[in-house]
Motif scaffolding. Structure first.
Motif, PDB file in Angstrom:
ATOM      1  N   ALA A  47      -5.905  10.484  -9.192  1.00 29.92           N
ATOM      2  CA  ALA A  47      -4.761  10.310  -9.320  1.00 29.92           C
ATOM      3  C   ALA A  47      -3.918  10.916  -8.749  1.00 29.92           C
ATOM      4  O   ALA A  47      -3.902  12.575  -8.446  1.00 29.92           O
ATOM      5  N   TYR A  48      -2.315  10.171  -8.270  1.00 32.15           N
ATOM      6  CA  TYR A  48      -1.625  11.403  -7.678  1.00 32.15           C
ATOM      7  C   TYR A  48      -0.675  11.887  -8.691  1.00 32.15           C
ATOM      8  O   TYR A  48      -0.290  11.910  -9.736  1.00 32.15           O
ATOM      9  N   ARG A  49      -0.393  13.082  -7.910  1.00 26.97           N
ATOM     10  CA  ARG A  49      -0.173  14.208  -8.470  1.00 26.97           C
ATOM     11  C   ARG A  49       1.825  13.863  -8.593  1.00 26.97           C
ATOM     12  O   ARG A  49       1.871  14.697  -7.770  1.00 26.97           O
ATOM     13  N   LEU A  50       2.512  12.751  -8.915  1.00 30.84           N
ATOM     14  CA  LEU A  50       3.789  12.055  -8.533  1.00 30.84           C
ATOM     15  C   LEU A  50       4.667  12.924  -9.560  1.00 30.84           C
ATOM     16  O   LEU A  50       4.919  13.953 -10.143  1.00 30.84           O
ATOM     17  N   ARG A  51       5.561  13.462  -8.215  1.00 30.36           N
ATOM     18  CA  ARG A  51       6.884  14.677  -9.145  1.00 30.36           C
ATOM     19  C   ARG A  51       7.564  13.894  -9.001  1.00 30.36           C
ATOM     20  O   ARG A  51       8.271  13.119  -8.369  1.00 30.36           O
ATOM     21  N   PRO A  52       9.001  14.604 -10.347  1.00 28.25           N
ATOM     22  CA  PRO A  52       9.573  13.547 -10.454  1.00 28.25           C
ATOM     23  C   PRO A  52      10.780  12.799  -9.190  1.00 28.25           C
ATOM     24  O   PRO A  52      10.454  13.931  -8.435  1.00 28.25           O
ATOM     25  N   LEU A  55      -2.899 -12.741  -9.354  1.00 34.49           N
ATOM     26  CA  LEU A  55      -3.421 -12.139  -9.770  1.00 34.49           C
ATOM     27  C   LEU A  55      -3.705 -11.535  -8.319  1.00 34.49           C
ATOM     28  O   LEU A  55      -4.152 -11.783  -6.942  1.00 34.49           O
ATOM     29  N   VAL A  56      -3.623 -10.057  -8.300  1.00 22.20           N
ATOM     30  CA  VAL A  56      -3.908  -9.473  -7.512  1.00 22.20           C
ATOM     31  C   VAL A  56      -4.421  -7.515  -7.832  1.00 22.20           C
ATOM     32  O   VAL A  56      -4.123  -7.417  -8.509  1.00 22.20           O
ATOM     33  N   VAL A  57      -5.124  -7.435  -7.235  1.00 25.35           N
ATOM     34  CA  VAL A  57      -5.570  -5.615  -7.280  1.00 25.35           C
ATOM     35  C   VAL A  57      -5.633  -4.519  -6.429  1.00 25.35           C
ATOM     36  O   VAL A  57      -5.721  -5.149  -4.895  1.00 25.35           O
ATOM     37  N   GLN A  58      -4.489  -4.164  -6.425  1.00 25.65           N
ATOM     38  CA  GLN A  58      -3.661  -3.008  -5.523  1.00 25.65           C
ATOM     39  C   GLN A  58      -4.956  -1.843  -5.673  1.00 25.65           C
ATOM     40  O   GLN A  58      -5.211  -1.439  -6.369  1.00 25.65           O
ATOM     41  N   GLU A  59      -5.969  -1.980  -4.468  1.00 20.44           N
ATOM     42  CA  GLU A  59      -6.467  -1.022  -4.539  1.00 20.44           C
ATOM     43  C   GLU A  59      -6.810   0.587  -4.428  1.00 20.44           C
ATOM     44  O   GLU A  59      -7.915   0.795  -5.306  1.00 20.44           O
ATOM     45  N   HIS A  60      -6.062   1.250  -3.905  1.00 22.15           N
ATOM     46  CA  HIS A  60      -6.153   2.364  -3.846  1.00 22.15           C
ATOM     47  C   HIS A  60      -5.540   2.738  -4.995  1.00 22.15           C
ATOM     48  O   HIS A  60      -6.206   4.199  -5.380  1.00 22.15           O
ATOM     49  N   PHE A  61      -5.320   2.005  -5.766  1.00 19.48           N
ATOM     50  CA  PHE A  61      -4.288   2.561  -7.525  1.00 19.48           C
ATOM     51  C   PHE A  61      -5.307   2.133  -8.140  1.00 19.48           C
ATOM     52  O   PHE A  61      -5.516   1.538  -9.195  1.00 19.48           O
ATOM     53  N   ASN A  62      -5.836   0.328  -7.933  1.00 19.34           N
ATOM     54  CA  ASN A  62      -7.251  -0.049  -8.703  1.00 19.34           C
ATOM     55  C   ASN A  62      -6.316  -0.248 -10.013  1.00 19.34           C
ATOM     56  O   ASN A  62      -7.062  -0.525 -11.401  1.00 19.34           O
ATOM     57  N   ASN A  73       0.269  -1.569  -0.279  1.00 24.88           N
ATOM     58  CA  ASN A  73      -0.157   0.020  -0.136  1.00 24.88           C
ATOM     59  C   ASN A  73       0.606   1.212   0.039  1.00 24.88           C
ATOM     60  O   ASN A  73       0.342   2.284   0.247  1.00 24.88           O
ATOM     61  N   ALA A  74       1.610   1.368  -0.689  1.00 29.00           N
ATOM     62  CA  ALA A  74       3.492   2.411  -1.036  1.00 29.00           C
ATOM     63  C   ALA A  74       2.460   3.145  -2.139  1.00 29.00           C
ATOM     64  O   ALA A  74       2.410   2.972  -2.219  1.00 29.00           O
ATOM     65  N   ILE A  75       2.860   4.301  -2.151  1.00 25.74           N
ATOM     66  CA  ILE A  75       2.456   5.285  -3.054  1.00 25.74           C
ATOM     67  C   ILE A  75       3.975   5.645  -3.801  1.00 25.74           C
ATOM     68  O   ILE A  75       4.555   6.706  -3.166  1.00 25.74           O
ATOM     69  N   PRO A  76       4.327   5.448  -5.033  1.00 23.02           N
ATOM     70  CA  PRO A  76       3.533   4.379  -5.265  1.00 23.02           C
ATOM     71  C   PRO A  76       3.376   3.247  -4.899  1.00 23.02           C
ATOM     72  O   PRO A  76       4.721   2.921  -4.012  1.00 23.02           O
ATOM     73  N   TYR A  77       2.962   2.300  -5.237  1.00 26.57           N
ATOM     74  CA  TYR A  77       2.685   1.079  -4.758  1.00 26.57           C
ATOM     75  C   TYR A  77       3.596  -0.513  -5.316  1.00 26.57           C
ATOM     76  O   TYR A  77       4.489   0.196  -6.337  1.00 26.57           O
ATOM     77  N   GLY A  99       6.233 -17.290 -16.935  1.00 24.16           N
ATOM     78  CA  GLY A  99       7.409 -17.143 -17.992  1.00 24.16           C
ATOM     79  C   GLY A  99       7.688 -15.784 -18.035  1.00 24.16           C
ATOM     80  O   GLY A  99       8.632 -15.422 -19.197  1.00 24.16           O
ATOM     81  N   ARG A 100       6.752 -15.114 -18.308  1.00 25.31           N
ATOM     82  CA  ARG A 100       6.630 -13.174 -18.395  1.00 25.31           C
ATOM     83  C   ARG A 100       7.106 -12.542 -17.261  1.00 25.31           C
ATOM     84  O   ARG A 100       6.657 -10.890 -18.641  1.00 25.31           O
ATOM     85  N   GLY A 101       7.350 -13.046 -16.392  1.00 24.42           N
ATOM     86  CA  GLY A 101       7.813 -11.735 -15.263  1.00 24.42           C
ATOM     87  C   GLY A 101       6.212 -11.263 -14.836  1.00 24.42           C
ATOM     88  O   GLY A 101       4.647 -11.657 -14.650  1.00 24.42           O
ATOM     89  N   PHE A 102       6.559 -10.106 -14.364  1.00 32.59           N
ATOM     90  CA  PHE A 102       5.094  -9.419 -14.243  1.00 32.59           C
ATOM     91  C   PHE A 102       5.131  -8.495 -14.822  1.00 32.59           C
ATOM     92  O   PHE A 102       5.382  -7.650 -15.624  1.00 32.59           O
ATOM     93  N   TRP A 103       2.964  -7.858 -14.650  1.00 35.46           N
ATOM     94  CA  TRP A 103       2.502  -7.394 -15.573  1.00 35.46           C
ATOM     95  C   TRP A 103       1.288  -6.827 -14.626  1.00 35.46           C
ATOM     96  O   TRP A 103       0.857  -6.984 -14.409  1.00 35.46           O
ATOM     97  N   ILE A 104       0.699  -5.535 -15.635  1.00 31.60           N
ATOM     98  CA  ILE A 104      -0.045  -4.360 -14.404  1.00 31.60           C
ATOM     99  C   ILE A 104      -1.388  -4.136 -15.992  1.00 31.60           C
ATOM    100  O   ILE A 104      -1.071  -3.241 -16.848  1.00 31.60           O
ATOM    101  N   LEU A 105      -2.384  -4.681 -15.353  1.00 34.91           N
ATOM    102  CA  LEU A 105      -2.869  -3.616 -16.154  1.00 34.91           C
ATOM    103  C   LEU A 105      -3.782  -2.240 -15.607  1.00 34.91           C
ATOM    104  O   LEU A 105      -4.875  -2.815 -14.463  1.00 34.91           O
ATOM    105  N   ASP A 106      -3.212  -1.548 -15.993  1.00 33.55           N
ATOM    106  CA  ASP A 106      -3.515  -0.349 -15.470  1.00 33.55           C
ATOM    107  C   ASP A 106      -4.864   0.326 -15.263  1.00 33.55           C
ATOM    108  O   ASP A 106      -5.880   0.418 -16.123  1.00 33.55           O
ATOM    109  N   ASP A 107      -5.848   0.808 -14.610  1.00 34.20           N
ATOM    110  CA  ASP A 107      -7.058   1.031 -13.994  1.00 34.20           C
ATOM    111  C   ASP A 107      -8.233   0.204 -14.397  1.00 34.20           C
ATOM    112  O   ASP A 107      -8.530   0.498 -15.958  1.00 34.20           O
ATOM    113  N   LEU A 108      -8.854  -0.479 -13.439  1.00 34.37           N
ATOM    114  CA  LEU A 108      -9.545  -0.940 -13.165  1.00 34.37           C
ATOM    115  C   LEU A 108     -11.155  -0.800 -13.895  1.00 34.37           C
ATOM    116  O   LEU A 108     -12.323  -1.230 -14.305  1.00 34.37           O
TER     117      LEU A 108
END
Length: 780
Positions: A482-487, A435-442, A115-119, A450-459
Motif C-alpha cells: 500500500a502506498y503511503r499517499l499524502r494529501p 475490463l482491465v487489471v491495473q497490475e501494481h495496484f491490483n 501506471n501513474a501513482i495513483p493510476y 450506462g453507469r460509467g467507470f467502476w473499480i473493484l479495489d484489491d483483487l
C-alpha cells in the motif's frame, strides 16, 4: 382526431436523423404549441407552420444537444423536462431558461489504466470526450470531502468512441482513437498530458461523412480497436477491414493484412432508405476486436463484426481463418473481445454475441492451439435474455482466473471458464464493455455502457482463494503493498458552477487611442516580415483607448454564395440574395494560423495610415513541434487554402450562371416562342449541376443533411485542413497524399467546368443573344 391532416413544414431541423431521435411534444394548455427534439431543439406556436431552432453548441437557450425524450407536465404547461446526451434539462418557465443535471449514467466504450501513482482511468464516453481521470485524487479537504470531482477529469484527444490507451512506459503519453460524427472514421491521436496537446495521425484522413461503406477505401467502425504492442511501445495497431500498423508514431501506416471480413457488399450500402443516415462510421464487415500475444511478438488475433476469426503467427505476413473451428457458431456474430493469454502463446479467449440478429445466447470460447480447436466456456452464465457476452479478461496473477462481462452482469471463474459465478456485490446490472487489471495496484477496473467507470479495489482475496480457505473457519489473506499517499490541495468543487472563470480572448491584443469624440472608420492592417498583408481587422471607434484582439489567423476562405435552392427541395425558404455555403462540417478549418515571427500592425483611420508598430508572436513553449515543423504545416495549410478558394470560386461562378438561367425563364416565357432557348437553358443547368455536385452536396438543406449525403471536395478540403492544422506538427505522409488526390479531383472538375463554359454556355449565349440580345456571364 386524425381524420384530416395538413402538412405544416418540410424543414429537416424538426426531424434530423429519424432513425436515431425524432419526437415532438405538445403543450397541455395550447394545442398549437409544439416542441420538436432531435439533434437540435425547435419550438412552434402555430402547429409547426413556423418555428425557432436552437443548438446547444451555439445557443445556451437550448436545453441540450442530441435530444432523445421530452416529458410535459400534464397539469402545468410551464414545466417540462428534456433528456439529452449530456443529461436532463428542466424548465419551469416554458423554456426561457433551463436547469441542467448531469447524471451518473456515462456510456463508456472501453477502459484502460496507466501506471501513474495513483493510476489514472481512461476511456471514451458516448457524446463526450476521450477521458482521463484519477483513481484516487488524494484530496482530503472540506469542499471535496475526498470525492473525485468532475474537474479532475480531462480530455485526452480522440473523441466519444474508441479507445484511450496510455503508453505502458510513460503515463504522460496517451493514444486515443475515435470516429468523428459526420466526418470520418479512423481518427488516431497521440496526446501529451504535460502539454495538453495532441497530434492527429489519422490512418486515412479522407472524410467519410455521408458515404456508404461500399464506396470507401477503409471501413473504420465507430469503436475500432487500438492496441499498443506489449513488446514495443512504438508499435501500434488499429483496424478497419485491414490491420494497420505504425512504427513511427503515426507518421505513416502500413497494411499488414488483407480484408479479413466477409466483405459482403449487401451489408455496406447506403443506410436509411428515404432518410439516409450515413454517419461515416457505423459499418459492417470490419475488424471489431484485436490482440497481440504478450508471450510472443507477432502472434496476432483478429475478430470481425460479421463473425470471422483470424490468427497470424508471423506478424501479419500470413493469416489463417479459424472461424470454422468454433463449434456450433451461428453466422453474423460480432466478435466483441479477444484476450491473448499471458501464460501460453497458443491460448486465447474470445466473446461473440448475436443479439442484433435476435440470438441472445452467451458465447465465450477458449483455444489452446492457435484456434485449431475451441471450447465453449459459458456454464453458469444464465441471466437470460440479457447475458450475451461482451468482454472476457484473464487475470495477470493467477492462471485460470477469468473475469467476464455481459450485457447485464459481471462474472468470475477460477477454473479457466469451466464454470462461472456472479461477481456483483454492489456493482449495478449494466452492460460491461471493458475490463482491465491495473497490475501494481491490483485493481479490477470496469467500463460500463450506462453507469460509467467502476473499480473493484484489491483483487488479492479473489486471486488467493482456494477450496481449503473456503472451508476453513477463518483466514487472513496476504495484504497487498500500500502506498503511503499524502494529501494534496483540492480543486474548486461546486454543484452548479456559476463562478466559472472566463479566459481572455485567444491571440494578441492590439490597443489604440482615438482622440476627440472618436468616430470614423478604423482598421488594423497586419503584415508579415515579407510585407504581405495577412489580415485586416475592423476596429472600434470609441473616444479614448480601444482594443482589438487578433487571433493569429489569416484571412478566411472565400465565402460560398449559393443562389439556388437545394436540389429536390422546392419548399426551401430561399433568402433574397444568397444562402451561405460551407462544407466544413462540425470542425471545418477557417483562416490559416500564422507562424511565430514578427508582424507589423498599422492603424488605418478613414483610409489613412496613422502609425505602425511591431508585434512579436512567440511559439508556445509547451508545444512539441519545432519551427521547421510549423513551417511545413503552414506551407501545406496554405496550399489547401488555395484549393479551397479555388473550389469556392468555381461554386460561386456556377451558382451565378444557374441563378441567371432561372431568372431568365419567366422573361423568356413572357416573350413567347422561346422553347429553344428555355430548353438550351435547362440542358446547360443540368451540366452545371453535374459539375457543381462534385464540389458541394447540392441536396444539403441543413437540418442534419450533412450525414445523409457524401462530403464532396469543398468539405473534404476543409476537413483535411482542420486535421493538418492540429497543434504544431508537420503534415503526415497520408495528409499530403490525400491533398494530392483532392487537388487532382479539383483540377478535373475545373477542366470540366471550362469545357461547359466553352461549349454549352457558348451555345446557350448564342441562342439567347439571337432572342433577347443579351448573354449570361460568370462575373458578379
Amino acid at each position: 382526431g386524425g381524420h384530416n391532416w395538413n402538412l405544416t413544414s418540410y424543414d429537416h431541423n424538426l426531424a434530423t436523423r429519424q432513425a436515431y431521435y425524432t419526437r415532438c411534444g405538445v403543450s397541455p394548455d395550447d394545442r398549437d404549441e409544439v416542441y420538436f427534439r432531435s439533434s437540435s431543439y425547435s419550438g412552434s406556436l402555430n402547429g409547426g407552420e413556423t418555428h425557432t431552432t436552437s443548438n446547444y453548441l451555439g445557443d445556451k437557450s437550448s436545453p441540450g444537444w442530441d435530444l432523445h425524450d421530452i416529458w410535459l407536465d400534464p397539469t402545468d404547461g410551464d414545466r417540462f423536462l428534456m433528456a439529452f446526451d449530456g443529461g436532463v434539462a428542466i424548465t419551469e418557465n416554458r423554456g426561457e431558461s433551463w436547469y441542467r443535471v448531469q447524471l451518473p449514467i456515462a456510456q463508456m466504450y472501453h477502459v484502460t489504466a496507466d501506471n501513474a501513482i495513483p493510476y489514472n482511468v481512461m476511456g471514451n464516453r458516448q457524446d463526450g470526450p476521450s477521458l482521463h481521470g484519477p483513481s484516487n485524487t488524494r484530496t482530503a479537504g472540506f469542499w471535496s470531502n475526498g470525492i473525485i470531482t468532475r474537474g479532475e477529469w480531462r480530455d485526452v484527444g480522440g473523441g466519444e468512441s474508441g479507445f484511450a490507451t496510455p503508453d505502458p512506459t510513460d503515463p504522460n503519453i496517451v493514444w486515443s482513437s475515435a470516429s468523428g460524427s459526420g466526418a470520418r472514421g479512423g481518427i488516431v491521436v497521440r496526446y501529451d498530458v504535460r502539454t495538453g496537446q495532441y497530434r492527429d495521425v489519422e490512418v486515412w484522413p479522407m472524410s467519410t461523412g455521408g458515404w456508404p461503406a461500399e464506396d470507401l477505401r477503409y471501413r473504420f467502425q465507430w469503436t475500432f480497436p487500438l492496441l499498443i504492442s506489449p513488446h514495443d511501445n512504438e508499435t501500434l495497431y488499429v483496424t478497419s477491414q485491414h490491420v494497420h500498423r505504425t512504427r513511427n508514431r503515426g507518421q505513416s501506416w502500413e497494411e499488414i493484412s488483407p480484408d479479413l471480413t466477409t466483405n459482403d457488399k449487401s451489408k455496406q450500402t447506403i443506410s436509411g432508405g428515404l432518410t439516409p443516415d450515413n454517419i461515416g462510421v457505423e459499418y459492417c464487415c470490419v475488424i471489431y476486436a484485436f490482440d497481440e500475444s504478450p508471450v510472443q511478438e507477432g502472434v496476432l488475433w483478429a475478430g470481425t463484426n460479421d463473425g470471422l476469426m483470424h490468427v497470424s503467427r508471423d506478424g501479419g505476413d500470413t493469416w489463417t481463418d479459424v472461424t470454422a473451428n468454433i463449434p456450433n457458431l451461428p453466422p453474423d456474430g460480432v466478435v466483441r473481445s479477444i484476450d491473448a493469454s499471458k501464460w501460453d502463446v497458443a491460448k486465447a479467449y474470445i466473446t461473440i454475441e448475436h443479439h442484433q440478429v435476435g440470438d441472445f445466447a452467451p458465447r465465450a470460447y477458449r483455444t489452446e492451439d492457435f484456434g485449431e480447436s475451441w471450447t465453449l466456456i459459458t456454464a453458469g452464465v444464465d441471466n437470460d435474455p440479457v447475458d450475451y457476452t461482451r468482454y472476457l479478461l484473464e487475470d495477470p496473477v493467477r492462471p485460470g482466473l477469468l473475469y467476464l462481462g455481459t450485457e447485464s452482469m459481471l462474472y468470475v471463474s477460477w477454473n479457466d471458464g469451466a464454470s462461472w459465478q456472479p461477481l456483483m456485490n454492489n456493482f449495478p446490472h449494466t452492460p460491461v464493455y471493458g475490463l482491465v487489471v491495473q497490475e501494481h495496484f491490483n485493481d479490477l477496473v470496469i467500463g460500463t455502457y450506462g453507469r460509467g467507470f467502476w473499480i473493484l479495489d484489491d483483487l488479492g482475496p479473489i486471486q488467493q482463494i482456494t477450496d481449503e480457505i473456503a472451508a476453513s473457519p477463518a483466514h487472513l489473506f496476504e495484504p497487498r503493498d500500500a502506498y503511503r499517499l499524502r494529501p494534496v490541495t483540492e480543486p474548486m468543487a461546486m454543484f452548479e458552477d456559476w463562478a466559472a472563470g472566463e479566459n481572455p480572448p485567444r491571440g494578441g491584443s492590439i490597443n489604440y487611442w482615438l482622440g476627440g469624440e472618436g468616430g470614423g472608420r478604423v482598421q488594423l492592417r497586419i503584415e508579415n516580415s515579407a510585407g504581405e498583408t495577412v489580415r485586416t481587422l475592423n476596429g472600434t471607434s470609441e473616444a479614448g483607448v480601444n482594443r482589438v484582439w487578433w487571433d493569429f489567423t489569416g484571412e478566411g476562405v472565400q465565402q460560398i454564395k449559393l443562389r439556388t435552392k437545394p436540389l429536390f427541395a422546392d419548399w426551401y425558404p430561399m433568402p433574397e440574395d444568397f444562402r451561405p455555403g460551407g462544407g466544413g462540417g462540425f470542425f471545418g478549418g477557417g483562416g490559416p494560423l500564422q507562424p511565430p515571427g514578427t508582424y507589423t500592425v498599422t492603424l488605418v483611420v478613414d483610409g489613412e495610415d496613422v502609425g505602425s508598430e511591431s508585434l512579436t508572436v512567440l511559439k508556445d513553449p509547451n508545444s512539441e513541434g519545432s519551427l521547421a515543423d510549423i513551417r511545413a504545416q503552414t506551407a501545406l495549410v496554405s496550399e489547401i487554402m488555395t484549393d479551397r478558394n479555388r473550389a469556392a470560386g468555381l461554386v460561386n461562378r456556377i451558382e451565378l450562371l444557374r441563378r441567371q438561367i432561372y431568372d431568365l425563364r419567366p422573361v423568356l416565357e413572357e416573350a413567347g416562342d422561346a422553347e429553344d432557348v428555355i430548353s438550351a437553358g435547362a440542358e446547360l443547368d443540368a451540366r452545371l449541376i453535374e459539375v457543381e455536385d462534385r464540389l458541394i452536396t447540392l441536396r444539403n438543406t441543413g437540418g442534419g443533411d450533412g450525414v445523409r449525403w457524401p462530403a464532396m471536395i469543398v468539405s473534404q478540403l476543409s476537413s483535411l485542413q482542420n486535421g493538418v492544422a492540429t497543434a504544431d506538427f508537420p503534415p503526415t505522409d497520408q495528409q499530403g497524399e490525400v491533398h494530392t488526390i483532392l487537388r487532382q479531383r479539383l483540377n478535373e472538375v475545373e477542366a470540366d467546368f471550362d469545357a461547359v463554359v466553352a461549349d454549352e454556355l457558348a451555345e446557350f449565349n448564342r441562342v439567347l443573344q439571337q432572342r433577347l440580345g443579351r448573354v449570361i456571364t460568370t462575373d458578379q
